[in-house]
Write an enzyme that holds these catalytic residues in place. Sequence first.
Site, PDB file in Angstrom:
ATOM      1  N   TYR A  98       0.864  -1.205   0.000  1.00 42.06           N
ATOM      2  CA  TYR A  98       0.000   0.000   0.000  1.00 42.06           C
ATOM      3  C   TYR A  98       0.890   1.240   0.000  1.00 42.06           C
ATOM      4  O   TYR A  98       0.650   2.175  -0.773  1.00 42.06           O
ATOM      5  CB  TYR A  98      -0.945  -0.003   1.209  1.00 42.06           C
ATOM      6  CG  TYR A  98      -1.801   1.256   1.245  1.00 42.06           C
ATOM      7  CD1 TYR A  98      -2.751   1.507   0.259  1.00 42.06           C
ATOM      8  CD2 TYR A  98      -1.635   2.211   2.257  1.00 42.06           C
ATOM      9  CE1 TYR A  98      -3.508   2.675   0.271  1.00 42.06           C
ATOM     10  CE2 TYR A  98      -2.395   3.368   2.276  1.00 42.06           C
ATOM     11  CZ  TYR A  98      -3.330   3.604   1.286  1.00 42.06           C
ATOM     12  OH  TYR A  98      -4.080   4.755   1.286  1.00 42.06           O
ATOM     13  N   VAL A 103      -8.212   8.802   8.343  1.00 41.66           N
ATOM     14  CA  VAL A 103      -9.544   9.369   8.092  1.00 41.66           C
ATOM     15  C   VAL A 103     -10.559   8.244   8.274  1.00 41.66           C
ATOM     16  O   VAL A 103     -10.403   7.168   7.668  1.00 41.66           O
ATOM     17  CB  VAL A 103      -9.686   9.892   6.643  1.00 41.66           C
ATOM     18  CG1 VAL A 103     -10.976  10.701   6.490  1.00 41.66           C
ATOM     19  CG2 VAL A 103      -8.479  10.704   6.203  1.00 41.66           C
TER      20      VAL A 103
HETATM   21  P1  NDP Z   1     -13.453   4.582   0.922  1.00 40.55           P
HETATM   22  O1  NDP Z   1     -13.259   3.121   0.936  1.00 40.55           O
HETATM   23  O2  NDP Z   1     -14.499   5.157   1.810  1.00 40.55           O
HETATM   24  O3  NDP Z   1     -13.707   5.086  -0.570  1.00 40.55           O
HETATM   25  C1  NDP Z   1     -12.979   4.554  -1.647  1.00 40.55           C
HETATM   26  C2  NDP Z   1     -13.632   4.982  -2.946  1.00 40.55           C
HETATM   27  O4  NDP Z   1     -12.839   4.468  -4.033  1.00 40.55           O
HETATM   28  C3  NDP Z   1     -15.037   4.421  -3.103  1.00 40.55           C
HETATM   29  O5  NDP Z   1     -15.886   5.412  -3.608  1.00 40.55           O
HETATM   30  C4  NDP Z   1     -14.870   3.305  -4.115  1.00 40.55           C
HETATM   31  O6  NDP Z   1     -16.021   3.227  -4.940  1.00 40.55           O
HETATM   32  C5  NDP Z   1     -13.676   3.803  -4.954  1.00 40.55           C
HETATM   33  N1  NDP Z   1     -12.977   2.695  -5.578  1.00 40.55           N
HETATM   34  C6  NDP Z   1     -12.270   1.725  -4.962  1.00 40.55           C
HETATM   35  N2  NDP Z   1     -11.835   0.818  -5.843  1.00 40.55           N
HETATM   36  C7  NDP Z   1     -12.268   1.238  -7.065  1.00 40.55           C
HETATM   37  C8  NDP Z   1     -12.164   0.720  -8.367  1.00 40.55           C
HETATM   38  N3  NDP Z   1     -11.500  -0.417  -8.628  1.00 40.55           N
HETATM   39  N4  NDP Z   1     -12.739   1.399  -9.397  1.00 40.55           N
HETATM   40  C9  NDP Z   1     -13.422   2.525  -9.151  1.00 40.55           C
HETATM   41  N5  NDP Z   1     -13.553   3.078  -7.944  1.00 40.55           N
HETATM   42  C10 NDP Z   1     -12.996   2.433  -6.906  1.00 40.55           C
HETATM   43  O7  NDP Z   1     -12.010   5.207   1.274  1.00 40.55           O
HETATM   44  P2  NDP Z   1     -11.468   6.709   1.426  1.00 40.55           P
HETATM   45  O8  NDP Z   1     -12.486   7.709   1.122  1.00 40.55           O
HETATM   46  O9  NDP Z   1     -10.781   6.759   2.726  1.00 40.55           O
HETATM   47  O10 NDP Z   1     -10.348   6.672   0.297  1.00 40.55           O
HETATM   48  C11 NDP Z   1     -10.250   7.614  -0.731  1.00 40.55           C
HETATM   49  C12 NDP Z   1      -8.774   7.836  -1.050  1.00 40.55           C
HETATM   50  O11 NDP Z   1      -8.125   8.373   0.102  1.00 40.55           O
HETATM   51  C13 NDP Z   1      -8.018   6.561  -1.401  1.00 40.55           C
HETATM   52  O12 NDP Z   1      -7.141   6.830  -2.474  1.00 40.55           O
HETATM   53  C14 NDP Z   1      -7.224   6.254  -0.131  1.00 40.55           C
HETATM   54  O13 NDP Z   1      -6.052   5.537  -0.397  1.00 40.55           O
HETATM   55  C15 NDP Z   1      -6.926   7.668   0.340  1.00 40.55           C
HETATM   56  N6  NDP Z   1      -6.587   7.806   1.746  1.00 40.55           N
HETATM   57  C16 NDP Z   1      -7.438   7.380   2.730  1.00 40.55           C
HETATM   58  C17 NDP Z   1      -7.084   7.538   4.057  1.00 40.55           C
HETATM   59  C18 NDP Z   1      -7.921   7.035   5.168  1.00 40.55           C
HETATM   60  O14 NDP Z   1      -7.399   6.934   6.303  1.00 40.55           O
HETATM   61  N7  NDP Z   1      -9.191   6.749   4.965  1.00 40.55           N
HETATM   62  C19 NDP Z   1      -5.826   8.203   4.432  1.00 40.55           C
HETATM   63  C20 NDP Z   1      -5.004   8.585   3.320  1.00 40.55           C
HETATM   64  C21 NDP Z   1      -5.399   8.416   2.039  1.00 40.55           C
HETATM   65  P3  NDP Z   1     -16.722   1.856  -5.415  1.00 40.55           P
HETATM   66  O15 NDP Z   1     -16.482   0.832  -4.356  1.00 40.55           O
HETATM   67  O16 NDP Z   1     -18.158   2.237  -5.615  1.00 40.55           O
HETATM   68  O17 NDP Z   1     -16.036   1.542  -6.699  1.00 40.55           O
HETATM   69  C1  8X3 Z   2      -4.434   5.646   4.670  1.00 44.18           C
HETATM   70  C2  8X3 Z   2      -3.792   6.004   5.957  1.00 44.18           C
HETATM   71  O1  8X3 Z   2      -2.133   5.227   7.705  1.00 44.18           O
HETATM   72  O2  8X3 Z   2      -3.830   3.636   7.010  1.00 44.18           O
HETATM   73  O3  8X3 Z   2      -3.653   5.956   3.589  1.00 44.18           O
HETATM   74  O4  8X3 Z   2      -2.009   4.177   5.556  1.00 44.18           O
HETATM   75  S1  8X3 Z   2      -2.897   4.707   6.562  1.00 44.18           S
END
Ligand code: NDP
Ligand code: 8X3
Length: 253
Positions: free
Chosen positions: A153, A186
């Site tokens: 990741y 988050v």
């Molecule tokens: P969620 O799981 O809540 O949302 C992820 C979103 O990505 C969903 O809308 C999902 O939609 C979409 N998605 C996942 N796989 C696919 C795919 N193969 N094709 C199209 N869409 C896809 O997670 P977050 O909102 O937390 O994540 C959003 C971004 O933030 C990500 O890039 C994550 O790595 C990043 N992030 C998150 C953090 C956290 O702690 N939550 C911290 C740092 C970064 P659907 O399933 O409908 O396709």
């Molecule tokens: C998502 C935050 O710390 O789980 O990118 O990698 S962490």
Amino acid sequence: MNEKPIAFITGATSGIGLETAKLFATHKINLVICGRRRQRLEALKKELSRYTKVFFLEFDVQDKNAVFEAVDSLPEEFSNISILINNAGNAHGLHSIEDGDLDDWEAMMDINVKGLLYVSKAIMPKMIENKFGHIINIGSIAGKEVYPKGNVYCASKYAVDAINQGMRIDLNKYGIRVGAINPGLVETEFSEVRFKGDKEKASDTYEGYQPLRPEDIADIIHFVVTRPYHVNIADLLVLPTAQASATIVNKQK
Ligand code: NDP
Ligand code: 8X3
């Protein structure tokens, strides 16, 4: 560009992407919302159409043909994308490298890295033609710091960091803004996906401290896109106050 901006948001069915879509809508930014879960896209379109124009595209970012077909299918009034939020992504599994699952590794590289590239490749030509546009790549603290069991990741998010820098350099000649927002913890569906539906493990991730809410990141994304065009917020690390690094979280339990 005086017409209303059109934002293309990947991963708009949940978490950060969903809250960004909602906030953009209330600020009258027209939207192309994307994801794989059609019902959620339909419901969100219905909800947000009260505020702004919304079109949804259902596709998997891993499928390059589907990405290009989806973008090509946009009706004229939604085709002039000026803001791209490259947000779709997730972690799959949390294992020491020797125990890692090949399918998990492939999913993370295919979605977080290759998917982001496919979507960008499909959207960039119009921005280049217009010499105007803003690409925001959602990275992570995991793209700044490797942590135990984060291996692949983290690699995928380090790649997002490199792609963000590369895009900014290469698209500079067209006057396109490129920047990354890198959140820490988050509370979204992220951990449920990482732990394959194990809700207890997922909610444990956020126990004993105040994590960021997806609304917090949406707010920052909105701030970033509403700066005057000569201002580009190139790279931002955003942590909950309780988090000092990828591994140091001040938990009260
Ligand atoms: P969620 O799981 O809540 O949302 C992820 C979103 O990505 C969903 O809308 C999902 O939609 C979409 N998605 C996942 N796989 C696919 C795919 N193969 N094709 C199209 N869409 C896809 O997670 P977050 O909102 O937390 O994540 C959003 C971004 O933030 C990500 O890039 C994550 O790595 C990043 N992030 C998150 C953090 C956290 O702690 N939550 C911290 C740092 C970064 P659907 O399933 O409908 O396709
Ligand atoms: C998502 C935050 O710390 O789980 O990118 O990698 S962490």
